[in-house]
Design a protein around this motif. Structure first.
Motif, PDB file in Angstrom:
ATOM      1  N   ARG A 114       0.830  -1.210   0.000  1.00 48.05           N
ATOM      2  CA  ARG A 114       0.000   0.000   0.000  1.00 48.05           C
ATOM      3  C   ARG A 114       0.864   1.260   0.000  1.00 48.05           C
ATOM      4  N   ALA A 115       2.009   1.188   0.675  1.00 45.43           N
ATOM      5  CA  ALA A 115       2.878   2.358   0.760  1.00 45.43           C
ATOM      6  C   ALA A 115       3.748   2.540  -0.484  1.00 45.43           C
ATOM      7  N   THR A 116       3.775   1.548  -1.361  1.00 47.29           N
ATOM      8  CA  THR A 116       4.594   1.655  -2.575  1.00 47.29           C
ATOM      9  C   THR A 116       3.720   1.615  -3.829  1.00 47.29           C
ATOM     10  N   ASN A 117       3.157   0.453  -4.125  1.00 50.87           N
ATOM     11  CA  ASN A 117       2.386   0.276  -5.355  1.00 50.87           C
ATOM     12  C   ASN A 117       1.140   1.164  -5.406  1.00 50.87           C
ATOM     13  N   ASP A 118       0.388   1.194  -4.299  1.00 53.28           N
ATOM     14  CA  ASP A 118      -0.847   1.985  -4.282  1.00 53.28           C
ATOM     15  C   ASP A 118      -0.542   3.481  -4.324  1.00 53.28           C
ATOM     16  N   VAL A 119       0.481   3.899  -3.585  1.00 50.83           N
ATOM     17  CA  VAL A 119       0.865   5.313  -3.616  1.00 50.83           C
ATOM     18  C   VAL A 119       1.301   5.706  -5.021  1.00 50.83           C
ATOM     19  N   LYS A 120       2.012   4.819  -5.707  1.00 41.30           N
ATOM     20  CA  LYS A 120       2.458   5.097  -7.082  1.00 41.30           C
ATOM     21  C   LYS A 120       1.252   5.327  -8.000  1.00 41.30           C
ATOM     22  N   ALA A 121       0.188   4.529  -7.837  1.00 44.80           N
ATOM     23  CA  ALA A 121      -1.003   4.688  -8.676  1.00 44.80           C
ATOM     24  C   ALA A 121      -1.701   6.012  -8.397  1.00 44.80           C
ATOM     25  N   VAL A 122      -1.749   6.417  -7.120  1.00 45.85           N
ATOM     26  CA  VAL A 122      -2.384   7.695  -6.765  1.00 45.85           C
ATOM     27  C   VAL A 122      -1.558   8.868  -7.298  1.00 45.85           C
ATOM     28  N   VAL A 123      -0.226   8.755  -7.196  1.00 45.06           N
ATOM     29  CA  VAL A 123       0.659   9.802  -7.732  1.00 45.06           C
ATOM     30  C   VAL A 123       0.454   9.946  -9.239  1.00 45.06           C
ATOM     31  N   MET A 124       0.282   8.832  -9.910  1.00 44.95           N
ATOM     32  CA  MET A 124       0.043   8.875 -11.358  1.00 44.95           C
ATOM     33  C   MET A 124      -1.263   9.599 -11.666  1.00 44.95           C
ATOM     34  N   THR A 125      -2.263   9.417 -10.824  1.00 46.01           N
ATOM     35  CA  THR A 125      -3.529  10.114 -11.015  1.00 46.01           C
ATOM     36  C   THR A 125      -3.363  11.611 -10.841  1.00 46.01           C
ATOM     37  N   ALA A 126      -2.570  12.015  -9.834  1.00 48.49           N
ATOM     38  CA  ALA A 126      -2.358  13.446  -9.582  1.00 48.49           C
ATOM     39  C   ALA A 126      -1.442  14.085 -10.611  1.00 48.49           C
ATOM     40  N   GLY A 127      -0.681  13.281 -11.370  1.00 45.12           N
ATOM     41  CA  GLY A 127       0.205  13.810 -12.392  1.00 45.12           C
ATOM     42  C   GLY A 127      -0.349  13.579 -13.789  1.00 45.12           C
ATOM     43  N   GLU A 128      -0.235  12.337 -14.265  1.00 43.02           N
ATOM     44  CA  GLU A 128      -0.735  11.981 -15.598  1.00 43.02           C
ATOM     45  C   GLU A 128      -2.242  12.211 -15.703  1.00 43.02           C
ATOM     46  N   GLY A 129      -2.965  11.929 -14.608  1.00 43.13           N
ATOM     47  CA  GLY A 129      -4.417  12.098 -14.645  1.00 43.13           C
ATOM     48  C   GLY A 129      -4.821  13.544 -14.875  1.00 43.13           C
ATOM     49  N   VAL A 130      -4.203  14.460 -14.117  1.00 44.63           N
ATOM     50  CA  VAL A 130      -4.513  15.885 -14.286  1.00 44.63           C
ATOM     51  C   VAL A 130      -4.075  16.360 -15.669  1.00 44.63           C
ATOM     52  N   LEU A 131      -2.899  15.878 -16.140  1.00 42.18           N
ATOM     53  CA  LEU A 131      -2.412  16.268 -17.459  1.00 42.18           C
ATOM     54  C   LEU A 131      -3.401  15.869 -18.549  1.00 42.18           C
ATOM     55  N   THR A 132      -3.829  14.594 -18.537  1.00 39.19           N
ATOM     56  CA  THR A 132      -4.743  14.127 -19.577  1.00 39.19           C
ATOM     57  C   THR A 132      -6.104  14.797 -19.464  1.00 39.19           C
ATOM     58  N   LEU A 133      -6.554  15.067 -18.239  1.00 34.20           N
ATOM     59  CA  LEU A 133      -7.835  15.749 -18.063  1.00 34.20           C
ATOM     60  C   LEU A 133      -7.783  17.155 -18.654  1.00 34.20           C
ATOM     61  N   ALA A 134      -6.728  17.902 -18.300  1.00 34.20           N
ATOM     62  CA  ALA A 134      -6.595  19.270 -18.815  1.00 34.20           C
ATOM     63  C   ALA A 134      -6.395  19.261 -20.325  1.00 34.20           C
ATOM     64  N   ASP A 135      -5.550  18.341 -20.792  1.00 36.37           N
ATOM     65  CA  ASP A 135      -5.256  18.274 -22.224  1.00 36.37           C
ATOM     66  C   ASP A 135      -6.503  17.941 -23.032  1.00 36.37           C
TER      67      ASP A 135
END
Length: 380
Positions: free
Chosen positions: A119-140
């Motif tokens: 949870r502290a590695t794999n799950d955090v990585k998925a949430v970080v991707m949402t806050a980065g790639e997710g926001v990028l793709t949403l805005a784009d």
């Protein structure tokens, strides 16, 4: 999209980076709208013979320069955006570690070490991707998509725009369906990864005992079963992932077919110029990434939502014991242990019974006994 609301506390904390990145992207989207229009103007000018060689070279040089500016701005806004997302990963891991330290041993009975590490590695990585790639793709997808649609509709042909968008509803339905399936399968795969991490940690911690009792083959078979289950769950996720891109590419192909066929007919009957059709297809090319981004966005959001649910489950756990404010006595005290009976959860036979010890300050207690006699339980 609910995960963006759940992460609102972090977006407010890092609002300067996110707002700055979005503002830069507005400029990027605006600059990207100029080249297709300019190329369409060049095509019509060349066909009519109204543009000189110098004018054409000057226009092409300006377009290349504009693309260079867009390139630099995209680098800047991605650095700001992904820098904020990386910071979220640091904040979440810090929160989780601090949360682990306030819990009693009973918490670590419910959540094994391997599960907490996952949870502290794999799950955090998925949430970080949402806050980065997710926001990028949403805005784009929203900013670029809407800007291109407005230009195509108002300056070229709203009829051709509607024709080009006709395959989109089918894509939206399928992508939404695949996204729902992905959410549940990704949750299962993350749980399987937790089990695999826990099995690995348990095996390595007990490797001396495993070898001492000759249990290597039995442990290998047990580990292989967990690894196979994890692999199968990841394959199920990959199957859903594989469905996204074909749907998008088929939709893009159908959209271009509709625009070229319809645009060619409009050029033939004189309601559209060749330069306008060229500009339209170039604008449609700008729509490819927003269309791909929609599918990618659903993928990222569902993964992030499933991961955030697992992280939040841990963060919402209240500690069994709360720190008090009482002053401790200055002098050392006697350690008193009084256990009438203790039974592990899920077991019928007590692990400890009638254990009573008083240990004076400065004294030492030795505990001995065969395997399973309760030494570790007493210390726990």
């Amino acid at each position: 999209m609910r995960i963006f609301l759940e992460l609102g506390w972090f977006f407010r904390q890092a609002w300067k980076r996110y707002v700055g990145a979005i503002i830069i992207f507005f400029f990027v989207a605006g600059f990207e709208l100029i080249p297709p229009k300019a190329i369409g103007w060049l095509v019509d000018g060349i066909m009519a013979g109204d543009i000189s060689r110098e004018q054409m070279l000057l226009a092409l040089g300006a377009i290349v320069l504009l693309w260079g500016v867009v390139y630099v701005l995209r680098i800047v806004w991605r650095i700001w955006l992904f820098g904020a997302a990386v910071e979220l990963g640091t904040v979440l891991r810090d929160k989780l570690y601090r949360h682990f330290t306030i819990h009693s041993p009973r918490f670590f009975e419910r959540y094994r070490t391997g599960d907490l590490m996952a949870r502290a590695t794999n799950d955090v990585k998925a949430v970080v991707m949402t806050a980065g790639e997710g926001v990028l793709t949403l805005a784009d997808s929203i900013i670029t998509g809407l800007a291109v649609l407005i230009i195509m509709t108002t300056t070229i042909s709203w009829e051709l725009t509607l024709l080009a968008l006709s395959p989109m509803p089918v894509m939206a339905i399928l992508v939404n369906r695949f996204g729902n399936i992905l959410h549940y399968r990704f949750t299962d795969s993350q749980a399987a990864f937790s089990a695999l991490s826990d099995e690995t940690q348990t095996s390595l911690n007990g490797i001396r005992m495993i070898r001492a009792f000759g249990l290597e083959q039995q442990q290998v078979e047990r580990f292989n079963a967990v690894a196979d289950d994890t692999g199968n769950k990841n394959i199920e996720v990959a199957k859903v992932d594989a469905m996204f891109q074909p749907v998008i590419y088929i939709t893009i192909g159908a959209s271009f077919f509709c625009s070229i066929a319809g645009g060619g007919y409009m050029v033939a009957n004189g309601s559209l110029t060749l330069g306008q059709l060229t500009a339209f297809t170039l604008y449609q090319g700008l729509m490819i990434w927003p269309m791909l981004a929609v599918a990618w966005l659903f993928n990222i959001i569902e993964r992030g939502s499933a991961a955030w649910k697992r992280i939040k489950e841990i963060l919402d756990e209240k500690p069994d014991l709360l720190d008090g404010n009482a002053e401790l006595p200055a002098q050392r005290q006697t350690l008193a242990i009084g256990i009438g009976q203790f039974t592990w959860r899920g077991h019928d036979v007590p692990a400890l019974r009638d254990v009573n010890v008083e240990l004076a300050p400065g004294k030492m207690l030795g505990i001995a006994g065969p395997v399973g006699s309760g030494k570790t339980t007493l210390l726990s």
